[in-house]
Design a protein around this motif. Structure first.
Motif, PDB file in Angstrom:
ATOM      1  N   SER A 288      -6.315   2.697   2.900  1.00 18.11           N
ATOM      2  CA  SER A 288      -5.029   3.404   2.880  1.00 18.11           C
ATOM      3  C   SER A 288      -4.797   4.142   4.189  1.00 18.11           C
ATOM      4  O   SER A 288      -3.661   4.189   4.704  1.00 18.11           O
ATOM      5  CB  SER A 288      -4.983   4.393   1.707  1.00 18.11           C
ATOM      6  OG  SER A 288      -5.054   3.718   0.470  1.00 18.11           O
ATOM      7  N   GLU A 321       1.253   2.719  -3.932  1.00 14.59           N
ATOM      8  CA  GLU A 321       1.653   4.051  -3.454  1.00 14.59           C
ATOM      9  C   GLU A 321       1.356   4.195  -1.966  1.00 14.59           C
ATOM     10  O   GLU A 321       2.182   4.737  -1.213  1.00 14.59           O
ATOM     11  CB  GLU A 321       0.920   5.129  -4.247  1.00 14.59           C
ATOM     12  CG  GLU A 321       1.406   5.292  -5.680  1.00 14.59           C
ATOM     13  CD  GLU A 321       0.669   6.421  -6.381  1.00 14.59           C
ATOM     14  OE1 GLU A 321       0.500   7.495  -5.759  1.00 14.59           O
ATOM     15  OE2 GLU A 321       0.234   6.238  -7.532  1.00 14.59           O
ATOM     16  N   ALA A 322       0.169   3.729  -1.525  1.00 16.75           N
ATOM     17  CA  ALA A 322      -0.178   3.828  -0.107  1.00 16.75           C
ATOM     18  C   ALA A 322       0.778   2.998   0.739  1.00 16.75           C
ATOM     19  O   ALA A 322       1.214   3.426   1.817  1.00 16.75           O
ATOM     20  CB  ALA A 322      -1.615   3.373   0.108  1.00 16.75           C
ATOM     21  N   ARG A 325       4.263   4.703   0.886  1.00 21.40           N
ATOM     22  CA  ARG A 325       4.267   5.867   1.770  1.00 21.40           C
ATOM     23  C   ARG A 325       4.265   5.428   3.232  1.00 21.40           C
ATOM     24  O   ARG A 325       4.927   6.034   4.077  1.00 21.40           O
ATOM     25  CB  ARG A 325       3.063   6.760   1.478  1.00 21.40           C
ATOM     26  CG  ARG A 325       3.070   8.049   2.321  1.00 21.40           C
ATOM     27  CD  ARG A 325       1.858   8.901   2.023  1.00 21.40           C
ATOM     28  NE  ARG A 325       1.885  10.144   2.770  1.00 21.40           N
ATOM     29  CZ  ARG A 325       2.218  11.320   2.287  1.00 21.40           C
ATOM     30  NH1 ARG A 325       2.580  11.426   1.007  1.00 21.40           N
ATOM     31  NH2 ARG A 325       2.207  12.407   3.039  1.00 21.40           N
ATOM     32  N   PRO A 528      -1.236   9.074   0.313  1.00 26.14           N
ATOM     33  CA  PRO A 528      -0.713   9.777  -0.860  1.00 26.14           C
ATOM     34  C   PRO A 528      -1.745  10.724  -1.462  1.00 26.14           C
ATOM     35  O   PRO A 528      -2.951  10.434  -1.456  1.00 26.14           O
ATOM     36  CB  PRO A 528      -0.386   8.642  -1.839  1.00 26.14           C
ATOM     37  CG  PRO A 528      -0.202   7.437  -0.986  1.00 26.14           C
ATOM     38  CD  PRO A 528      -1.143   7.597   0.158  1.00 26.14           C
ATOM     39  N   SER A 530      -2.436  11.147  -4.450  1.00 28.34           N
ATOM     40  CA  SER A 530      -3.141  10.470  -5.535  1.00 28.34           C
ATOM     41  C   SER A 530      -4.364   9.726  -5.019  1.00 28.34           C
ATOM     42  O   SER A 530      -5.389   9.629  -5.708  1.00 28.34           O
ATOM     43  CB  SER A 530      -2.201   9.486  -6.242  1.00 28.34           C
ATOM     44  OG  SER A 530      -1.725   8.500  -5.330  1.00 28.34           O
TER      45      SER A 530
END
Length: 634
Positions: A288, A321-322, A325, A528, A530
């Motif tokens: 990530s 999510e990565a 972003r 992120p 998370s």
């Protein structure tokens, strides 16, 4: 990026050279070149990444020196300018084109000036013919060789299956290999599962005079402190711990610490290519962070692999999510577990020897998808755990050492498919006797790990960088990406990143149960929350859940591990393996599942490369036991 091969102090027919080239053409489909002399020959399959119309190999200034090269030279620009100032000219701008001039200036020390990943061969006939082979500092580009002491002949290749394409008698099984494989998940060091086939270690130069024996020199390469990215040679000025990572636990805000700056620069350098470049985004911290940094330099495509159905440890949502972003175009690859049996043989063949990590299958599928999407280069997050202390086994060892407890047995068991006591219980008496005195670790490695200088964590990291990383990770990544004509570049393996990690004190790696503390600090604000907050888990195939009765994978394993096959092998007790199937069917667990998977892979490898089972030497103790059993009344 290419595949290379050759022979020395022997002959090879054009058919043999064409066969070897064909066996690894997947790693270099764009062109093939070779050069033959009465003393030896070298060849190359090219995957064109830089200067697509140039880069013809073998490289040469004249016919007396021929060079083949697999890899990338990231500092070829500064080196080219320096060599031009010394009167050298170049036919194109391909990075490898500088190698004849570099060899003319520096001889065997040419590797001291290369910043990159590589395996190379130099056939030098200016005086007494000689062959030079060399590998990069971490072994990112594997190179295998086979030396016949009687004939004084040497063959080499980027891949084991291609090496076996030379016409010499096929090598036999290294019989202690099964134990080494189960103890380490793949053989470490120079040893392979084939008797007489060696892997050239990282940071090693092999020189063989005509009619002589190979002389291996391990190049001294202590991590230099990180200097500017454009520096053509290592910089040795020290860098402070605070500059390397920032204060523990500090929210870093807008200004990146030194580690982030170094990583950003190296990622930017590794994005330079004349073909499309992608990034692999697993959903963990390391990939990530590479994704986030790469996307700051250019528009980017990212790839993640998951599995059809609902399985434990699914990371696709973290990867998504990565990617979101970072703003990448994200590709979600979904593999079908029903098709895994038909993929295993191809995966094992490309590896050339067993690797017990089920992620090999996923890696194979993932890079096929990257290739089909039109990409020739991909960046990954491999090696961050080894450098920055990311494994649970490292954390457990640090905590045990701090408490004054012995950590070595638990650590070594964590490297294995299954603990030592359970491993030997699988073996027949004959095989147990055969491997009893054979250390699965490379010569000297156990002493360095247990009694070398530095803290327990520094010794562990040194051991993993020298032995586990190249054998277990880097060979897998290279062989299974190049199986689909994809070059993998590894930012965390760059010398400046290795240097930045090297100067960190232990507590900036592991403290209070947290691993990779410096890297987590460097990633704040880029990945992120998370991903930063998630518990660490291995990037692997959920084989414990997938290896279940009624599935194609279960039936495939049952067929390959049938008692009649195991009896013919002579190393494994059929009843012990049958007990593993019973346990996995009733109460599945990670160790049992991984053991069955590893044994399956070993059987597939044996079927691919060997026509008959090896015969174990009969020791006196084994003969005595056989006599005792034969004397027992029925």
């Amino acid at each position: 990026m290419c595949r290379i091969y050759g022979y020395f102090h022997t002959t090879a027919t054009p058919h043999e050279m064409r066969t070897v080239a064909a066996l690894q053409r997947h790693g270099g489909p764009d062109s093939t070149g070779s050069h033959h002399t009465p003393h030896g020959g070298v060849g190359n399959n090219r995957l064109a990444v830089m200067d697509l119309d140039g880069g013809r190999q073998p490289y040469h200034a004249d016919d007396r020196v021929q060079i083949v090269f697999n890899g990338e030279i990231y500092n070829h620009g500064p080196l080219r300018r320096r060599l031009e100032q010394r009167g050298h000219t170049f036919p194109d701008r391909c990075d490898g084109t500088i190698l004849p001039a570099l060899y003319a200036e520096y001889g065997d020390a040419l590797t001291d000036h290369i910043d990159g990943m590589y395996a190379l061969a130099v056939l030098d006939r200016r005086a007494e013919p000689r062959l030079l082979l060399a590998t990069d500092h971490l072994g990112m580009k594997p190179l295998y060789y086979r030396f016949d002491p009687a004939a004084r002949s040497l063959h080499f290749s980027s891949e084991i299956p291609a090496l076996l394409g030379f016409g010499a008698a096929p090598p036999g099984v290294w019989t202690p290999g099964l134990d080494a494989y189960l103890a380490l998940k793949t053989p470490f060091g120079e040893q392979t599962m084939f008797h007489g086939v060696r892997a050239l270690p990282p940071a090693t130069t092999l020189v063989c005079a005509y009619g002589g024996t190979p002389r291996l020199t391990r190049r001294a390469a202590p991590p230099a402190a990180p200097g500017p990215a454009s520096a053509p040679t290592p910089v040795t000025a020290p860098v402070s711990e605070e500059r390397a990572a920032g204060a523990p636990g500090r929210h870093l805000g807008g200004e990146a610490p030194e580690l982030r700056r170094i990583l950003d620069e190296e990622v930017g350098r590794l994005l330079v290519a004349d073909v499309p470049v992608a990034v692999i985004t697993s959903g963990g911290l390391d990939s990530s962070l590479v994704t986030a940094l790469a996307a700051r330099h250019r528009p980017l495509h990212s790839f993640n692999i998951a599995y059809r159905g609902r399985w434990p440890h699914d990371e696709r949502h973290f990867a998504r999510e990565a990617a979101e972003r970072a703003g990448t175009v994200h590709h979600q690859i979904v593999a079908d577990p029903e098709r895994f049996p038909e993929l295993i043989e191809d995966t094992v063949w490309h590896l050339g020897q067993p690797n017990a990590d089920p992620i090999t299958l996923s890696t194979h599928v993932l890079f096929r998808a990257v290739h089909e999407a039109g990409f020739k280069v991909a960046l990954t997050g491999d090696a961050a755990d080894e450098l920055f202390g990311g494994y649970d086994r490292m954390r457990a060892a640090v905590e045990a050492d701090a408490a004054g407890a012995d950590w070595t047995g638990r650590y070594l068991d964590a490297l294995a498919v299954l603990p030592a006591a359970r491993r030997t219980a699988l073996y027949t008496d004959a095989y147990r006797d055969h491997v009893r005195a054979v250390d699965p670790l490379p010569a000297g490695a156990r002493h360095e790990l247990l009694h070398g200088p530095g803290t327990a964590l520094r010794r562990i990291i040194g051991f993993e960088l020298a032995h586990r990383l190249p054998a277990y990770h880097l060979r897998r990544v290279d062989h299974l990406s190049m199986a689909h004509s994809v070059e993998v570049r590894l930012p965390f393996c760059q010398p400046r990143v290795v240097a930045a990690a090297h100067i960190l004190p232990d507590d900036r790696r592991i403290r209070d149960g947290q691993v990779k503390r410096a890297l987590y600090a460097a990633a704040e604000g880029l990945v992120p929350p998370s991903v930063l907050a998630r518990p660490k888990q291995p990037f692997t195939l959920p084989v414990t859940a997938m290896l279940a009765p009624g599935t194609p994978l279960w039936e495939y394993a049952r067929d390959h591990l049938a008692p009649v096959r195991l009896r013919a092998g002579g190393a494994l007790r059929p009843e012990a393996v049958e007990a593993l199937f019973t346990a996995q069917a009733g109460h599945p667990d990670d160790t049992t599942a991984l053991t069955l998977w590893a044994l399956l892979v070993h059987e597939v490898w044996h079927d691919l490369f060997h026509r008959r089972r090896p015969e174990l030497p009969t020791t006196a103790a084994t003969a005595a036991r056989r006599h005792e059993r034969s004397a027992v009344p029925a």
